[in-house]
Design an enzyme around this catalytic site. Structure first.
Site, short mmCIF file in Angstrom:
data_model
loop_
_atom_site.label_atom_id
_atom_site.label_comp_id
_atom_site.label_asym_id
_atom_site.label_seq_id
_atom_site.Cartn_x
_atom_site.Cartn_y
_atom_site.Cartn_z
N MET A 1 13.01 -2.71 117.11
CA MET A 1 11.80 -2.75 117.93
C MET A 1 11.12 -4.11 117.78
O MET A 1 11.62 -5.00 117.13
CB MET A 1 10.90 -1.58 117.55
N LYS B 1 6.12 1.32 107.02
CA LYS B 1 5.43 0.08 106.70
C LYS B 1 3.93 0.33 106.54
O LYS B 1 3.30 -0.14 105.59
CB LYS B 1 5.70 -0.93 107.82
N TYR C 1 34.85 18.85 87.30
CA TYR C 1 35.05 17.46 86.91
C TYR C 1 35.45 16.61 88.10
O TYR C 1 35.91 17.14 89.11
CB TYR C 1 36.11 17.34 85.80
N SER D 1 42.57 21.10 92.50
CA SER D 1 42.10 19.72 92.35
C SER D 1 42.11 19.13 93.75
O SER D 1 43.17 19.02 94.38
CB SER D 1 43.01 18.95 91.41
N GLY E 1 15.24 -4.15 113.05
CA GLY E 1 15.49 -5.05 114.18
C GLY E 1 15.53 -4.38 115.53
O GLY E 1 15.83 -5.01 116.53
N ARG F 1 3.07 -5.28 114.54
CA ARG F 1 4.45 -4.90 114.18
C ARG F 1 4.68 -3.41 114.38
O ARG F 1 3.80 -2.60 114.12
CB ARG F 1 4.72 -5.20 112.70
N ARG G 1 8.04 -5.08 96.13
CA ARG G 1 9.15 -4.11 96.19
C ARG G 1 9.88 -4.16 94.86
O ARG G 1 9.73 -5.12 94.10
CB ARG G 1 10.10 -4.42 97.33
N CYS H 1 40.69 14.66 92.47
CA CYS H 1 41.45 13.54 91.94
C CYS H 1 41.75 12.52 93.02
O CYS H 1 42.49 11.58 92.83
CB CYS H 1 42.74 14.02 91.29
N HIS I 1 48.44 2.08 99.70
CA HIS I 1 49.17 1.90 98.45
C HIS I 1 48.58 0.76 97.62
O HIS I 1 48.28 0.90 96.44
CB HIS I 1 50.65 1.63 98.77
#
Lengths: 876, 876
Positions: free
Chosen positions: A104, A23, A851, A764, A102, A93, A337, A831, A455
């Site tokens: 600290m 920050k 691939y 594969s 969240g 902060r 941002r 695959c 499935h």
């Protein structure tokens, strides 16, 4: 600078993240590119570390530095602590190097005391606001910095509301709040035996200590432990002056995007409220005005803002989402941002930015989150209607899309409902191969059990059909046709809606938005293909899926699951005869029935693929998956096979297994019944010769033997397969090229890949099974506890969704390293379902796969992920 | 010697195995220590390799060498080829470096032709024998060397028998056989268009070629491929003169052991037949005489033989099993080998040999096959009665011993039968934890399904009870109380007998022999303990098992399975309440019921172990294993829990899993319900403090967390466990030492052991699960196909019986290497079923484990295996 522990925002920059925290570095960066950021300074992480070394004492030199910075701050902004008219108030902060959301502490409006509260009342012209802020500050400071339980204060507030007979805090007036402030100060005195500190410097020192201390609070320690963040990094503390948009009609607050976040069009898009604070915009009590109207009220501020938006786009080279506040006619930028956007906008913005010369193609590719493309490929629920929709359950986001329909609990019922013209959703404990026709007919699928590779999930993704799986919030009784949530009961025919991209199940029928493939999409995907080096194939089991895959740009088929061909109604009888045969002759005769059908399947598949490579996996699942369950089906089969019902039922039951995933399946079937694979290989090769002889483009089948765990299994099965291939070559007096390889999915295969590669032309990776066996998690059962693992932070991600690099990924790396030792030409692919998941695709790129293969609907996603991986980790 | 391809037996020695093959080297060795071995020579493996290089031609220099050796042979033994009175006949046998039993070819009685057949008739005085030998030789030579199908000859033999109206070959007389010889020669002429070769040299050359060629016959190639024997080694060929024990009353044949193979007593033990061949002894037509009587008939031969037995014992330093033939008063040694013996004899002989100064203690230890000790620890069937016993089925030899009893199909029925005083055998599809009491009451256990680590097998071994598991030859119907084999049906109450050491199931009740621990056993085991460096612990779950384990010499408990404590009738109700609780409070209250019981269990266990280490595994199996299955049990539970039957049945069914082995179990339970492990740890620690406070020897509990696959699981569970331990320490104001470690059984844990070792003080390898998950084999289902894997030579051994070194073993090695990287003090053990299997114990020694843990009844076996491993692979 060794002894410098405090930096004003002017002194920092974004590269100083490890010293200033995330920050602090960002506030410094914005300050330094000339943005009007509320002034402040950062106490470094090094200070935090020394604080612990000094036994949690703020040493004098540090206090001196802080005071110096405070004086500079007061001077810069012309406000000072305890001022009766225009007091300096600051936020305190935490800000560590790695985001720990969240974990600290934060304190706002520090500097309020009996004097400055009047100053705040004066400057805002709002006494009620001032005392309410003071009250809240006392509570927050007491709680966070001094450890006084919040309930001590809240009970007083409740008591006052009760006495006055009011319900909402907002009904208390300024006088009430003044009384409350006095009471709060009394609590402080009673609890700590000292007065609430009126000196802002003391407030600040105690608050800084509190933030430093919060670095080691139990939840922060647990968080770091689970995320492997070192305990020794410490946190920085950011002290920033507060600004107020509610100081009158020359003040205000707003939010704007530099481009339209829904469409990507290049115009300023946002809204503002005069005399308001940020929370007023969020709360929705007043309706904000369109940003362009600000021009009419405060033309100079508007012009300045527009200029700033250009500066920010040019600096960050992306569409920005900017929060601003105007305090007495002065514009402050609170945050900027990269703006969140729809997939459509994301692509449009990225393509436009290239055409505008701001970024290059590689950068454009990095701008779109691959998973966002789902929005372009599937319908979504209309934002507007979702607000009122009633959520009834949440399961796994198993296959994206949004759909609504009437619920049915049996595949047959779904088929009938569809025939009646209804939209139907199939709801089951878990689907099984018997449900295929119902799944085809259904709009969507909801299951109570099963994980991301169950499935239901796998089949639905293959079909591009919406599915929510493993939804443990519901109980399904298929017998009584009832689905229960915690507090509601749904009967057959009730409407529900499924969001397969979030896993949420809604009550009723919800309006949907159809996807649109914008004009920029094609251009964007061309760039993706230019950059990408890893191939992308599809998992497709039939000509229809193959055609769909080609449309999405598939470069081949990486996985054709031959068992899916077996499930069709017209064939399953032959399959069952084959399985339940008691003699080799019976089995061969059943296989003879299947041969022409399989050959025709392959022929059509090859034809569709026009010469692209096709990997065919030989029969994989346990045989009992194909068997009838109901007595009536067994009876019918017994008649067809001319055996007694009892005997057949015996045989069917004898095939049941305790752990079918680890049972008699894959190549193990071929060891016991070599004739099954021989029939399949004959069909594969005969079809390829037919294709060749009919003058189509040659097909180069890649025959994949599943579930190999031991080199001798592969040798044995390969011998059988080769014998059959050579028989076909002789019979047909013709040959085709082919490869024989293995699905690498058993941990032992990875560990002994050097042996296995001597007999395999390709590996594969079947990462579904590799994950199941590597972790020892059943994909069908793990849904029960994996959610909890993710919730408790034990796993960051469900390993069935994203490859677990440290474990399963390591097994893949071992397999590649060992395999290449004995076979340097080994072809490598994946695959498993991970082949379409962006982070997993990146990993596959990094470890050198040739691939990935995924469901047709995920091909654009996989391509984009592969291109991004090449940008981040270029292979060449 | 580079060009020397043929060695007479005098020229070789046992170290030349790679050149002469195994058989050739042994024949040479015997020759050279002065034994009267029939003369001969060996053509080397190098010759075979060159033969293939020469395109399968016997080159001239080789033929010259062979002829030279032949002439030497004729000279040495005073016989020559084609001699009319005393012809030289030889055998031609293959002999490769690695034994390939039955894979290659053999030809006997080579040298027979129209002349020498008369010589053989003369020298044996048995014309019928001579022509029968000639006939057989023609057939064997034609088949093996020339490829003429045997059926061509056999059909002529059948025809002649039919014409003469006789059934047995032995009813043909010499004249018949002469006719047959002529006919056989005609077949040869017709098939090959040339005369049957009368020249023994030609016969020999063709036979040598045939043996060389048989190196590459298909079955030999397959055998080598599966056993990873190189195709390039080649085979040697042994040419050895034949001797005949049937040349009259000064000839004979026999077999003798140098000591008694049943008891180990040191006296010659054997038998002989005058005027007979080896096959006559085997065929049992004539009754052989005791070896000591030979002294009366041929005192010189007998004395020579006795001298030879001493020579052989001194040379091989072990009891020998010797085959001999006397040809015309001359003694020949045909073979000697270390004699097979009972375990009792093995130990006696080994101990005696040490006392006789022939071998040292380490050598003695190497003489006993560890698994043989089973004979000393369990009853066996009497050899004599086994001959007539009817085998009805064969399954896995799951737990050794021999037993008989009436069959019962339900645990309750077994308990009742036992109460009536019957011996009962529990027969089930597969046992489940619910059957425990029936298993305790049963004499033995027989299951149709399940492998070597199935529930039945593991529990039976733990109890030292005989068990045959995974017996797929039987079909069990528990409902109708019927067991079927292929052709027989057995009803409740029928007698069967089980041999748990062979897996054979017999019909009826068979006489048994009780084991006797001979006087040498204690001394032998003392030596074992002296030599051994690896620790041996027991898997024991209760004080009774622990006491048994200590009796067998256990050095601690390596695995106490706490779930076994949960199954007892009196406790299972609380366990069920705990599992089916819907709130944390309900669950805690059920756990509160269990706490005192578990604490008492541990107290008694610690007490029994007298300060030895105890490793306790926290709850491991899926919870539904504890749940009732029958409606009546669910009903009872529902009443006890005060919930409705339907609701409870729903909950019970909801806990069912598709693949329980990969389901919600082990540490995964503790992530969901941390309170279970907290109760268990409290019991473990409180009991240890009690022990300490009551002045017993301190116990140092090793707390083992099962099924860890990811470091974060261990962190999470360990945190909970530590919190509870520290609570107990505070409450009791006392502490005990303890360790926290993990069962290493998930492949992913092995691959990420470097991470896991940062939080674990010890790894105990759970090789059952590691094998299941590494191979992807369900131990309960793999029985169906693993037998076939072993039969087809795909696996040499069932990996659930013996650790698969290349795969599962490699995972263990990886885990150790990685684990020690981050935690050099890691303690390493094994508690899977492999911990009591000798080859696996050797492997554990080699990879550096500190201890193995096994069933109490296997402790002597594991100790012996560990000692042998130290001799073979000394650690220091």
């Amino acid at each position: 600078m060794e002894n410098k522990y405090v930096y004003s925002f002017h002194e920092g920059k974004k590269e100083m993240k490890s010293l200033l925290g995330g920050k602090g570095a960002n506030l410094a960066e914005m300050t330094n590119i000339g943005l009007p950021v509320p002034s402040g300074f950062t106490i470094t992480t090094a200070a935090c570390i020394r604080y612990y070394d000094e036994n949690k004492i703020l040493w004098n030199e540090l206090l001196d530095e802080i005071h110096d910075q405070l004086m500079g701050l007061e001077k810069r902004i012309g406000k000072s602590f305890s001022d009766e008219n225009n007091p300096l108030l600051v936020s305190v902060r935490s800000g560590s190097v790695f985001s720990m959301p969240g974990m600290m502490d934060t304190i706002l409006n520090l500097g309020l005391n009996d004097i400055s509260v009047k100053g705040l009342a004066n400057s805002t012209g709002n006494e009620r606001f001032a005392y309410d802020s003071y009250r809240r500050f006392i509570q927050m400071f007491s709680d966070v910095a001094m450890g006084i339980p919040k309930v001590r204060f809240e009970s007083l507030l409740e008591e006052m509301k009760e006495n006055k007979g009011i319900i909402e805090d907002t009904d208390l007036n300024a006088e009430d709040l003044k009384v409350l402030v006095e009471k709060y100060k009394e609590v402080y005195l009673n609890e700590l035996n000292e007065e609430f500190p009126q000196d802002p410097i003391k407030q600040l020192e105690l608050s800084i200590k509190a933030v430093f201390d919060s670095w080691n609070n139990p939840r922060a320690k647990v968080y770091r432990r689970l995320h492997n963040i070192s305990d020794n990094l410490g946190t920085a503390v950011n002290v920033q002056s507060m600004v107020f948009g509610n100081m009158g009609d020359t003040s205000g607050t707003g939010v704007a995007f530099t481009r339209n976040p829904a469409t990507g069009e290049n115009h300023l898009f946002g809204e503002y409220l005069i005399n308001a604070q940020g929370e007023d915009v969020v709360a929705g009590i007043r309706t904000p005005d369109e940003i362009s109207h600000l021009k009419d009220i405060m033309p100079e501020v508007y012009d300045e803002f527009v200029k700033i938006t250009h500066t920010l786009e040019n600096h960050y080279k992306d569409m920005q989402d900017i929060e601003f506040t105007i305090e007495n006619g002065k514009l402050y930028i609170l945050q900027t941002r990269n703006g969140k956007r729809t997939a459509q906008a994301g692509i449009r913005v990225a393509v436009d930015l290239v055409h505008e010369g701001l970024i290059n193609k590689e950068e454009a590719i990095m701008r779109v989150e691959p998973n966002q493309l789902n929005q372009l490929l599937h319908p979504t629920f209309a934002e507007s209607t979702l607000k009122e929709a009633i959520i009834i359950a949440k399961g796994l986001a198993a296959s994206p899309g949004a759909t609504s329909g009437k619920i049915y609990f049996h595949a047959d019922d779904v088929v009938e409902a569809k025939a009646r013209g209804e939209r139907a959703i199939l709801v089951r404990q878990e689907t099984s191969p018997e449900d295929i026709e119902g799944m085809v007919a259904a709009e969507g699928i909801l299951t109570a059990r099963g994980g991301m590779t169950s499935h239901a999930a796998v089949v639905a993704r293959g079909m591009g059909k919406c599915c929510v799986a493993g939804c443990s919030d519901i109980r399904v009784s298929e017998e009584t046709k009832i689905m229960r949530t915690k507090d509601q009961t749904f009967n057959e025919g009730d409407f529900i809606s499924l969001d397969g991209s979030t896993g949420i199940v809604y009550k009723g029928d919800i309006e949907k938005v159809q996807p649109t493939l914008g004009g920029s999409f094609g251009e964007f995907m061309e760039w993706v293909d230019e950059v990408r080096v890893m191939g992308v194939r599809a998992n497709a089991d039939n000509p229809k899926d193959a055609a769909q895959a080609l449309e999405f740009g598939a470069e081949g088929i990486g996985l054709c699951r031959t068992e899916h061909m077996f499930f069709e109604e017209t064939r399953v009888m032959s399959v069952r005869k084959m399985i339940l045969a008691t003699t080799l002759e019976e089995r061969k005769s059943a296989l003879d029935e299947l041969l022409p059908v399989q050959r025709q399947d392959f022929y059509e598949l090859y034809e569709a693929m026009e010469g692209k490579p096709v990997t065919v996996r030989l029969l994989d699942p346990p045989l009992h998956e194909f068997l009838p369950v109901k007595d009536e089906d067994i009876k019918e089969l017994a008649e067809a096979m001319n055996v007694s019902f009892d005997d057949l039922k015996d045989r069917v039951e004898g095939l049941a297994e305790f752990n079918p995933m680890l049972g008699h399946r894959g190549c193990r079937l071929a060891v016991t019944y070599p004739e099954i694979y021989r029939m399949q290989v004959r069909a594969i090769i005969e079809a390829a010769i037919d294709i060749k002889e009919k003058g189509h483009e040659d097909i180069y089948p890649e025959i994949m033997i599943p579930l190999i765990g031991h080199i001798n299994e592969l040798k044995y099965v390969k011998d059988e397969v080769l014998k059959e291939i050579n028989l076909v070559f002789e019979e047909r007096n013709n040959t085709v090229k082919y490869m024989i390889g293995t699905m690498l999915e058993v941990p032992r295969a990875a560990i002994t890949a050097d042996e296995i590669a001597t007999e395999a032309e390709f590996f594969s990776f079947g990462t579904n099974d590799l994950t199941q066996m590597g972790f020892g998690f059943s994909r069908d059962d793990a849904g029960k506890f994996l959610n909890e693992y993710v919730e408790k932070g034990i796993f960051e991600k469900d390993p069935f969704q994203e490859i677990d690099r440290a474990g399963v990924g390591k097994l893949m790396e071992i397999a590649i390293e060992y395999g290449r030792k004995t076979n340097p030409n080994l072809k490598l692919g994946i695959c498993g379902e991970h082949g379409g998941e962006p982070n997993s695709v990146e990993f596959c790129h990094q470890i050198g796969l040739h691939y990935v293969s995924c469901s047709p609907f995920r091909i654009p996603i996989a391509k984009l992920a592969a291109a991004q991986a090449e940008v981040n980790y270029p292979r060449s």
